[in-house]
Design a protein around this motif. Structure first.
Motif, PDB file in Angstrom:
ATOM      1  N   UNK A  32      -9.951  -9.775  -2.524  1.00 20.42           N
ATOM      2  CA  UNK A  32      -8.774  -9.319  -1.972  1.00 20.42           C
ATOM      3  C   UNK A  32      -7.738  -8.727  -3.228  1.00 20.42           C
ATOM      4  N   UNK A  33      -7.057  -7.926  -2.718  1.00 20.03           N
ATOM      5  CA  UNK A  33      -6.090  -7.086  -3.551  1.00 20.03           C
ATOM      6  C   UNK A  33      -4.765  -7.565  -2.929  1.00 20.03           C
ATOM      7  N   UNK A  34      -3.798  -7.865  -3.881  1.00 19.10           N
ATOM      8  CA  UNK A  34      -2.288  -8.075  -3.455  1.00 19.10           C
ATOM      9  C   UNK A  34      -1.592  -7.148  -4.319  1.00 19.10           C
ATOM     10  N   UNK A  35      -0.839  -6.419  -3.841  1.00 14.92           N
ATOM     11  CA  UNK A  35      -0.028  -5.331  -4.455  1.00 14.92           C
ATOM     12  C   UNK A  35       1.481  -4.879  -3.831  1.00 14.92           C
ATOM     13  N   UNK A  36       2.085  -4.163  -4.113  1.00 13.16           N
ATOM     14  CA  UNK A  36       3.227  -3.578  -3.707  1.00 13.16           C
ATOM     15  C   UNK A  36       3.173  -2.377  -3.088  1.00 13.16           C
ATOM     16  N   UNK A  37       3.435  -2.035  -1.809  1.00 13.69           N
ATOM     17  CA  UNK A  37       3.339  -0.733  -1.349  1.00 13.69           C
ATOM     18  C   UNK A  37       4.481   0.258  -1.894  1.00 13.69           C
ATOM     19  N   UNK A  38       3.946   1.445  -2.120  1.00 12.61           N
ATOM     20  CA  UNK A  38       5.034   2.523  -2.389  1.00 12.61           C
ATOM     21  C   UNK A  38       4.815   3.718  -1.572  1.00 12.61           C
ATOM     22  N   UNK A  39       5.916   4.326  -1.249  1.00 20.76           N
ATOM     23  CA  UNK A  39       5.798   5.331  -0.188  1.00 20.76           C
ATOM     24  C   UNK A  39       6.149   6.768  -0.681  1.00 20.76           C
ATOM     25  N   UNK A  40       5.348   7.850  -0.311  1.00 19.95           N
ATOM     26  CA  UNK A  40       5.771   8.946  -0.885  1.00 19.95           C
ATOM     27  C   UNK A  40       5.498  10.159   0.257  1.00 19.95           C
ATOM     28  N   UNK A  41       6.854  10.400   0.841  1.00 17.63           N
ATOM     29  CA  UNK A  41       6.686  11.036   2.067  1.00 17.63           C
ATOM     30  C   UNK A  41       5.943  10.214   3.288  1.00 17.63           C
ATOM     31  N   UNK A  42       5.110  10.830   3.748  1.00 13.20           N
ATOM     32  CA  UNK A  42       4.282  10.161   4.860  1.00 13.20           C
ATOM     33  C   UNK A  42       2.864   9.587   4.082  1.00 13.20           C
ATOM     34  N   UNK A  43       3.063   9.093   3.081  1.00 11.34           N
ATOM     35  CA  UNK A  43       1.800   8.341   2.292  1.00 11.34           C
ATOM     36  C   UNK A  43       2.216   7.114   1.753  1.00 11.34           C
ATOM     37  N   UNK A  44       1.328   6.069   2.175  1.00 16.94           N
ATOM     38  CA  UNK A  44       1.696   4.829   1.551  1.00 16.94           C
ATOM     39  C   UNK A  44       0.224   4.857   0.318  1.00 16.94           C
ATOM     40  N   UNK A  45       0.911   4.357  -1.050  1.00 17.00           N
ATOM     41  CA  UNK A  45       0.112   3.889  -1.885  1.00 17.00           C
ATOM     42  C   UNK A  45       0.294   2.731  -2.733  1.00 17.00           C
ATOM     43  N   UNK A  46      -0.705   2.121  -3.341  1.00 12.78           N
ATOM     44  CA  UNK A  46      -0.415   0.816  -4.143  1.00 12.78           C
ATOM     45  C   UNK A  46      -1.342   0.575  -5.067  1.00 12.78           C
ATOM     46  N   UNK A  47      -0.864   0.130  -6.114  1.00 13.33           N
ATOM     47  CA  UNK A  47      -1.983  -0.185  -7.376  1.00 13.33           C
ATOM     48  C   UNK A  47      -3.105  -1.204  -6.981  1.00 13.33           C
ATOM     49  N   UNK A  48      -3.847  -0.696  -7.803  1.00 15.16           N
ATOM     50  CA  UNK A  48      -5.112  -1.694  -7.656  1.00 15.16           C
ATOM     51  C   UNK A  48      -5.606  -1.894  -9.040  1.00 15.16           C
ATOM     52  N   UNK A  49      -6.536  -3.182  -9.343  1.00 20.09           N
ATOM     53  CA  UNK A  49      -7.239  -3.367 -10.539  1.00 20.09           C
ATOM     54  C   UNK A  49      -8.441  -2.495 -10.701  1.00 20.09           C
ATOM     55  N   UNK A  50      -8.433  -1.558 -10.169  1.00 18.25           N
ATOM     56  CA  UNK A  50      -9.681  -0.573 -10.213  1.00 18.25           C
ATOM     57  C   UNK A  50      -9.399   0.695 -11.027  1.00 18.25           C
TER      58      UNK A  50
END
Length: 126
Positions: A32-50
């Motif tokens: 599993x990945x534990x991260x912090x959500x970021x929003x950019x308009x109507x998009x959710x993105x978040x960091x991964x270790x990949x």
């Protein structure tokens, strides 16, 4: 072969079905990945270790609910509507992203994700 993942945040959760790609295989290896959500308009993105290169077929304009991997930021990108650089109602990502699959349900569930929310990605059972 397909892979199902569950994405969980404080106000909700959704699942997604991913196709077998070099990026999705790398992602599956770190769940599993534990991260912090970021929003950019109507998009959710978040960091991964990949960290992976751009794949053939990477696209910048995608359908709502696409599960994409933003190679410039080593992040999963989950668009559900227009972003600040969209033309009209399209989902336009910051740059061409690797396409992994799509959300299983209504992508508008992502509207309940708030910038800064803790987010978890794990393998989905079943």
């Amino acid at each position: 072969m397909t892979l199902r993942i569950r994405i969980v945040w404080p106000a909700g959760h959704t699942t997604a079905t991913l196709e077998e790609t070099p990026t999705s295989t790398a992602l599956a290896g770190v769940l599993p990945i534990f991260s912090t959500a970021r929003t950019w308009g109507e998009e959710v993105y978040f960091d991964t270790p990949v960290s992976v290169p751009v794949e053939d077929g990477a696209r910048q304009v995608v359908e709502p609910g696409t599960v994409a991997f933003w190679t410039d930021g080593d992040a999963l990108a989950l668009p559900y509507g227009p972003t600040p650089i969209s033309r009209g109602a399209e989902c336009r990502l910051a740059s061409p992203c690797n396409l992994l699959g799509s959300l299983d349900g209504d992508p508008r569930i992502l509207a309940t994700v708030r910038d800064g929310d803790p987010i978890r990605v794990e393998l989905a059972g079943g």
